[in-house]
Design a protein around this motif. Structure first.
Motif, PDB file in Angstrom:
ATOM      1  N   VAL A 248       0.834  -1.208   0.000  1.00 22.32           N
ATOM      2  CA  VAL A 248       0.000   0.000   0.000  1.00 22.32           C
ATOM      3  C   VAL A 248       0.866   1.254   0.000  1.00 22.32           C
ATOM      4  CG1 VAL A 248      -1.619   1.357   1.391  1.00 22.32           C
ATOM      5  CG2 VAL A 248      -2.005  -1.087   1.051  1.00 22.32           C
ATOM      6  N   SER A 249       1.899   1.276   0.829  1.00 23.54           N
ATOM      7  CA  SER A 249       2.757   2.459   0.899  1.00 23.54           C
ATOM      8  C   SER A 249       3.470   2.708  -0.426  1.00 23.54           C
ATOM      9  CB  SER A 249       3.777   2.314   2.034  1.00 23.54           C
ATOM     10  OG  SER A 249       4.688   1.256   1.772  1.00 23.54           O
ATOM     11  N   GLU A 250       3.868   1.638  -1.107  1.00 27.93           N
ATOM     12  CA  GLU A 250       4.540   1.788  -2.399  1.00 27.93           C
ATOM     13  C   GLU A 250       3.566   2.229  -3.492  1.00 27.93           C
ATOM     14  OE1 GLU A 250       8.199   1.142  -3.330  1.00 27.93           O
ATOM     15  OE2 GLU A 250       7.715   2.131  -1.445  1.00 27.93           O
ATOM     16  N   ILE A 251       2.363   1.690  -3.467  1.00 27.45           N
ATOM     17  CA  ILE A 251       1.342   2.122  -4.426  1.00 27.45           C
ATOM     18  C   ILE A 251       1.061   3.611  -4.251  1.00 27.45           C
ATOM     19  CG2 ILE A 251      -1.115   1.926  -4.996  1.00 27.45           C
ATOM     20  CD1 ILE A 251      -0.825  -1.096  -4.321  1.00 27.45           C
ATOM     21  N   ALA A 252       0.881   4.032  -3.002  1.00 29.36           N
ATOM     22  CA  ALA A 252       0.605   5.444  -2.725  1.00 29.36           C
ATOM     23  C   ALA A 252       1.770   6.325  -3.155  1.00 29.36           C
ATOM     24  CB  ALA A 252       0.314   5.633  -1.242  1.00 29.36           C
ATOM     25  N   ARG A 253       2.984   5.869  -2.908  1.00 27.98           N
ATOM     26  CA  ARG A 253       4.160   6.673  -3.259  1.00 27.98           C
ATOM     27  C   ARG A 253       4.267   6.862  -4.769  1.00 27.98           C
ATOM     28  NH1 ARG A 253       9.661   5.845  -4.400  1.00 27.98           N
ATOM     29  NH2 ARG A 253       9.443   3.562  -4.306  1.00 27.98           N
ATOM     30  N   HIS A 254       4.095   5.788  -5.525  1.00 28.64           N
ATOM     31  CA  HIS A 254       4.237   5.881  -6.977  1.00 28.64           C
ATOM     32  C   HIS A 254       3.111   6.702  -7.609  1.00 28.64           C
ATOM     33  CE1 HIS A 254       7.309   2.757  -6.571  1.00 28.64           C
ATOM     34  NE2 HIS A 254       7.631   2.993  -7.822  1.00 28.64           N
ATOM     35  N   ILE A 255       1.895   6.515  -7.131  1.00 33.39           N
ATOM     36  CA  ILE A 255       0.786   7.281  -7.708  1.00 33.39           C
ATOM     37  C   ILE A 255       0.915   8.760  -7.360  1.00 33.39           C
ATOM     38  CG2 ILE A 255      -1.714   7.651  -7.579  1.00 33.39           C
ATOM     39  CD1 ILE A 255      -2.055   4.645  -7.480  1.00 33.39           C
ATOM     40  N   THR A 256       1.365   9.060  -6.149  1.00 31.28           N
ATOM     41  CA  THR A 256       1.555  10.457  -5.759  1.00 31.28           C
ATOM     42  C   THR A 256       2.599  11.131  -6.640  1.00 31.28           C
ATOM     43  OG1 THR A 256       0.944   9.967  -3.470  1.00 31.28           O
ATOM     44  CG2 THR A 256       2.172  11.996  -3.861  1.00 31.28           C
ATOM     45  N   LEU A 257       3.662  10.413  -6.967  1.00 33.94           N
ATOM     46  CA  LEU A 257       4.679  10.972  -7.859  1.00 33.94           C
ATOM     47  C   LEU A 257       4.099  11.306  -9.228  1.00 33.94           C
ATOM     48  CD1 LEU A 257       7.753   8.674  -7.047  1.00 33.94           C
ATOM     49  CD2 LEU A 257       7.510  11.112  -6.513  1.00 33.94           C
ATOM     50  N   LYS A 258       3.110  10.531  -9.663  1.00 37.63           N
ATOM     51  CA  LYS A 258       2.537  10.739 -10.987  1.00 37.63           C
ATOM     52  C   LYS A 258       1.452  11.811 -11.015  1.00 37.63           C
ATOM     53  CE  LYS A 258       3.458   6.414 -13.410  1.00 37.63           C
ATOM     54  NZ  LYS A 258       3.967   7.093 -14.619  1.00 37.63           N
ATOM     55  N   ILE A 259       0.643  11.895  -9.960  1.00 38.75           N
ATOM     56  CA  ILE A 259      -0.501  12.811 -10.035  1.00 38.75           C
ATOM     57  C   ILE A 259      -0.397  14.003  -9.087  1.00 38.75           C
ATOM     58  CG2 ILE A 259      -1.958  10.855 -10.674  1.00 38.75           C
ATOM     59  CD1 ILE A 259      -3.382  11.167  -7.989  1.00 38.75           C
ATOM     60  N   GLY A 260       0.712  14.114  -8.358  1.00 38.87           N
ATOM     61  CA  GLY A 260       0.848  15.228  -7.422  1.00 38.87           C
ATOM     62  C   GLY A 260       0.683  16.584  -8.090  1.00 38.87           C
ATOM     63  N   TRP A 261       1.295  16.746  -9.266  1.00 35.25           N
ATOM     64  CA  TRP A 261       1.188  18.038  -9.943  1.00 35.25           C
ATOM     65  C   TRP A 261      -0.229  18.272 -10.454  1.00 35.25           C
ATOM     66  CZ3 TRP A 261      -0.506  19.206 -14.767  1.00 35.25           C
ATOM     67  CH2 TRP A 261      -0.623  18.157 -15.684  1.00 35.25           C
ATOM     68  N   MET A 262      -0.933  17.177 -10.816  1.00 33.92           N
ATOM     69  CA  MET A 262      -2.308  17.316 -11.278  1.00 33.92           C
ATOM     70  C   MET A 262      -3.203  17.833 -10.157  1.00 33.92           C
ATOM     71  SD  MET A 262      -4.972  14.474 -12.796  1.00 33.92           S
ATOM     72  CE  MET A 262      -5.766  14.155 -11.219  1.00 33.92           C
ATOM     73  N   ILE A 263      -2.954  17.347  -8.933  1.00 38.63           N
ATOM     74  CA  ILE A 263      -3.719  17.828  -7.783  1.00 38.63           C
ATOM     75  C   ILE A 263      -3.513  19.336  -7.622  1.00 38.63           C
ATOM     76  CG2 ILE A 263      -4.050  17.648  -5.297  1.00 38.63           C
ATOM     77  CD1 ILE A 263      -4.921  15.149  -6.802  1.00 38.63           C
ATOM     78  N   GLN A 264      -2.268  19.793  -7.747  1.00 35.54           N
ATOM     79  CA  GLN A 264      -1.991  21.225  -7.648  1.00 35.54           C
ATOM     80  C   GLN A 264      -2.729  22.003  -8.735  1.00 35.54           C
ATOM     81  OE1 GLN A 264       2.228  22.290  -7.145  1.00 35.54           O
ATOM     82  NE2 GLN A 264       2.647  20.127  -6.768  1.00 35.54           N
ATOM     83  N   GLU A 265      -2.699  21.468  -9.958  1.00 31.06           N
ATOM     84  CA  GLU A 265      -3.361  22.148 -11.077  1.00 31.06           C
ATOM     85  C   GLU A 265      -4.862  22.238 -10.855  1.00 31.06           C
ATOM     86  OE1 GLU A 265      -5.325  23.053 -14.699  1.00 31.06           O
ATOM     87  OE2 GLU A 265      -5.549  21.178 -13.589  1.00 31.06           O
ATOM     88  N   ARG A 266      -5.453  21.137 -10.355  1.00 25.20           N
ATOM     89  CA  ARG A 266      -6.890  21.157 -10.105  1.00 25.20           C
ATOM     90  C   ARG A 266      -7.236  22.155  -9.000  1.00 25.20           C
ATOM     91  NH1 ARG A 266      -6.204  18.833 -14.198  1.00 25.20           N
ATOM     92  NH2 ARG A 266      -7.115  16.834 -14.861  1.00 25.20           N
TER      93      ARG A 266
END
Length: 281
Positions: A248-266
């Motif tokens: 779970v921690s690895e899934i969260a880490r990898h997805i956050t790396l991919k969509i973190g900037w999208m969250i900021q944009e939204r």
């Protein structure tokens, strides 16, 4: 009192009550209009092309806005699939800067405004909705949007597949999954449905994790729901001995790396309506 006289008296009472409520600025139950729980949003062609190029896996043209009334209700985000094994999900909560707050999953199932409900897979009676009745229904996330802490700007949902004696995030099990789906329900009323055929494969590589949607705050106390199609292959999780909490921690880490900037944009674009989104109709 005869029937016509009684009816006239009742009509007079209703009219008087309506007048009193109108003077007080209140609305009677007779005037209450049905809530339009979801409203489609539009985005310019240029914006869509730019976002899909910069953020593979996002589907900005399929965003919908939830009515503000939905904040007070208990919403259920349900998992469905066709195939063997068990589908699980990981829900990641984010700040407005795209940083990860925490993850909700079967091992840590509760937080303010959200609860993970584990269920044995079964077919549901979906009435006339044959497209969903053929799918297994499994775990669910129960959401109370109004009770989510103010620091939570968004949440994303990733799907993983597992089976007895198989890794918690297994490409073998996901590869056998013919289809997965998410539905958003309110009191057994289905509001939204998103189906993904053959989730275990992409054009490039095999898959053991699928990020399928993102919910984030919009303007005027509303939330927006954006389906996603972001397949991932995390090879180091595809081992039986990997603990679920580590997966779970690895899934969260990898997805956050991919969509973190999208969250900021939204965060910036939805609050200022700069993406060209508007309520249609």
């Amino acid at each position: 009192m005869s029937g016509p006289v009684l009816n006239n008296a009742m009509q007079a009472c209703r009219s008087m009550l309506h007048g009193i409520l109108k003077v007080l600025g209140l609305r009677s139950s007779m005037e209450t209009k049905p809530v339009r729980w979801l409203q489609p949003l539009t985005i310019s062609a240029d914006k869509r092309k730019h976002e899909e190029k910069m953020m593979q896996g996002s589907l900005p043209h399929r965003v919908v806005a939830l009515a503000a009334d939905a904040n007070e209700e208990e919403l259920a985000l349900n998992l469905h699939w066709i195939g063997p094994g068990q589908l699980r999900c990981v829900c990641m909560l984010y700040k407005e800067d795209g940083s990860l707050l925490r993850s909700i999953w079967e091992g840590e199932p509760k937080a303010p405004g959200i609860q993970y409900c584990r269920r044995d897979p079964d077919y549901e009676d979906a009435g006339e909705d044959e497209e969903v009745s053929e799918l297994l229904k499994g775990d669910a996330l129960l959401l109370r949007l109004q009770k989510l802490p103010a620091e939570v700007f968004a949440l994303s949902v990733a799907m993983v597949a597992t089976e007895v004696s198989m890794p918690w995030a297994s490409k073998e099990v996901m590869g056998k999954c013919q289809e997965l789906a998410l539905t958003l329900s309110l009191k057994r009323q289905r509001l939204w449905k998103y189906r993904q055929p053959r989730p275990g494969y992409s054009d490039v590589y095999e898959v053991n994790v699928q990020c399928s949607c993102c919910l984030y705050r919009g303007p005027r106390n509303t939330w927006r729901l954006e389906p996603m199609n972001m397949p991932l292959m995390l090879l180091h999780l595809n081992k039986v001995e990997v603990p679920s909490a580590f997966a779970v921690s690895e899934i969260a880490r990898h997805i956050t790396l991919k969509i973190g900037w999208m969250i900021q944009e939204r965060r910036w674009s939805t609050c200022t309506e700069e993406r060209g989104l508007r309520v249609s109709g």
